[in-house]
Scaffold this active site. Structure first.
Site, short mmCIF file in Angstrom:
data_model
loop_
_atom_site.label_atom_id
_atom_site.label_comp_id
_atom_site.label_asym_id
_atom_site.label_seq_id
_atom_site.Cartn_x
_atom_site.Cartn_y
_atom_site.Cartn_z
CG HIS A 1 -1.69 -1.14 1.27
ND1 HIS A 1 -2.46 -2.04 -0.01
CD2 HIS A 1 -2.07 -2.47 2.39
CE1 HIS A 1 -3.28 -2.77 0.37
NE2 HIS A 1 -3.18 -2.92 1.80
O1 RIB Z 1 -5.05 0.73 4.22
C1 RIB Z 1 -3.67 0.25 4.26
C2 RIB Z 1 -3.07 1.80 4.87
O2 RIB Z 1 -3.02 1.21 6.50
C3 RIB Z 1 -1.81 1.84 5.13
O3 RIB Z 1 -1.07 2.53 5.37
C4 RIB Z 1 -1.43 0.69 6.55
O4 RIB Z 1 0.73 0.72 6.63
C5 RIB Z 1 -2.01 0.92 7.68
O5 RIB Z 1 -1.82 2.13 7.51
#
Ligand code: RIB
Ligand code: CA
Length: 307
Positions: free
Chosen positions: A242
């Protein structure tokens, strides 16, 4: 890849396994002049996210980059605890050095204001990897400084995809929906990278083995971090990356497809809190909806593996 000019960036983050890979990518990319790291509670508490920012910098010997602690929780809600995903140390138990220095401060909003006020207007981009609490507080308390932000690129939300913390809500936005609403509505130049894109950027076990076999610290650590992600989550033969998508879009925007959407944030108290809706009453935000997955993964691995 188009050559991007060096850009001054501030990383706002809740490290966090994927945050750590994203931060290492930024540190290994000459295009970024990392002005500082502001931390926020999110994946784990503020003391741990702040310590982890220092540990990640220490792996690269970067005692020139200050870490400033920020929000201990959302603006007006109780946050989530995702230690089950990121581990009790927030980095999946992967070995990192101790921080080279203590945090430079514990008031991220004051540091952001001072940094933005002394830099040329529009010269700093904020790469946001966690809940948007720090940026929302800057908008609320120091709107003139917030207007000096060149651009915010944030990982968050789910537009046409299911959520990952609720049926329609993604963690960063759901952790602080009020903050997201404030930031979306602030008139900043903002690009949001939702699960619709980040779930398409996926690492395999072969990738983690390749990274660890390089012997290059940032690549070895990133391979181990993603392996930890495999251990702590279910999801077949690959795992989504992500937060690294934020740095990858900043490095080569042509590998992403964005469109401007009018987004509203659910600030209610149901499991849909933090869910995004596209409707005419929403705030205009540039949203990444397409990505050339193979090309961005190649760029990520090349940068992490470079000596
Ligand atoms: O949904 C993914 C996000 O949530 C990313 O930033 C991960 O690190 C969590 O914080
Ligand atoms: Ca994060």
């Amino acid at each position: 890849m188009q050559q991007n000019p060096t850009r001054t960036v501030i990383i706002d983050t809740d490290p966090g396994i994927d945050d750590a890979v994203a931060i290492l990518l930024a540190l290994k990319s000459a295009e970024f002049d990392v002005k500082g790291i502001t931390t926020v509670a999110g994946n784990i508490g503020i003391a741990t996210t702040t310590r982890n920012a220092g540990r990640i910098l220490a792996l690269e010997g970067r005692n020139d980059v200050p870490v400033i602690a920020g929000a201990t929780g959302p603006l007006s809600r109780k946050g989530f605890d995702t230690a089950d995903i990121h581990g009790n140390d927030g980095l999946g138990g992967v070995a990192f050095p101790d921080p080279l220095a203590a945090p430079a401060g514990n008031d991220a909003v004051a540091w952001l204001r001072e940094t933005l006020d002394t830099a040329d207007a529009g010269s700093i981009a904020i790469l946001a990897l966690g809940p948007l609490t720090n940026i929302a507080r800057l908008v609320q308390e120091h709107p003139d400084a917030a207007k000096r932000i060149g651009r915010v690129i944030a990982m968050g939300g789910a537009v046409y995809e299911p959520g990952n913390i609720g049926p329609r809500s993604e963690f960063n936005i759901a952790a602080d929906p009020e903050a997201a609403e404030i930031v979306f509505d602030a008139g900043l130049e903002m690009t949001l990278i939702p699960l619709d894109v980040t779930r398409k950027v996926r690492a395999t076990r072969d990738d983690t083995a390749m990274l660890q076999n390089t012997g290059v610290p940032a690549a070895v650590a990133s391979g181990a971090l993603i392996d930890a992600y495999f251990q702590s989550t279910t999801g077949g033969e690959s795992r989504p990356l992500h937060d690294p998508c934020v740095m990858l879009l900043a490095l080569d925007e042509a590998l992403f497809g964005c469109e401007t959407l009018k987004l509203s944030v659910d600030t209610g108290t149901t499991r849909d809190a933090g869910a995004l809706s596209v409707d005419e009453t929403g705030s205009s935000v540039s949203v990444a909806l397409k990505v050339e997955s193979a090309a961005v993964l190649k760029l990520l691995y090349e940068r992490l593996s470079a000596e």
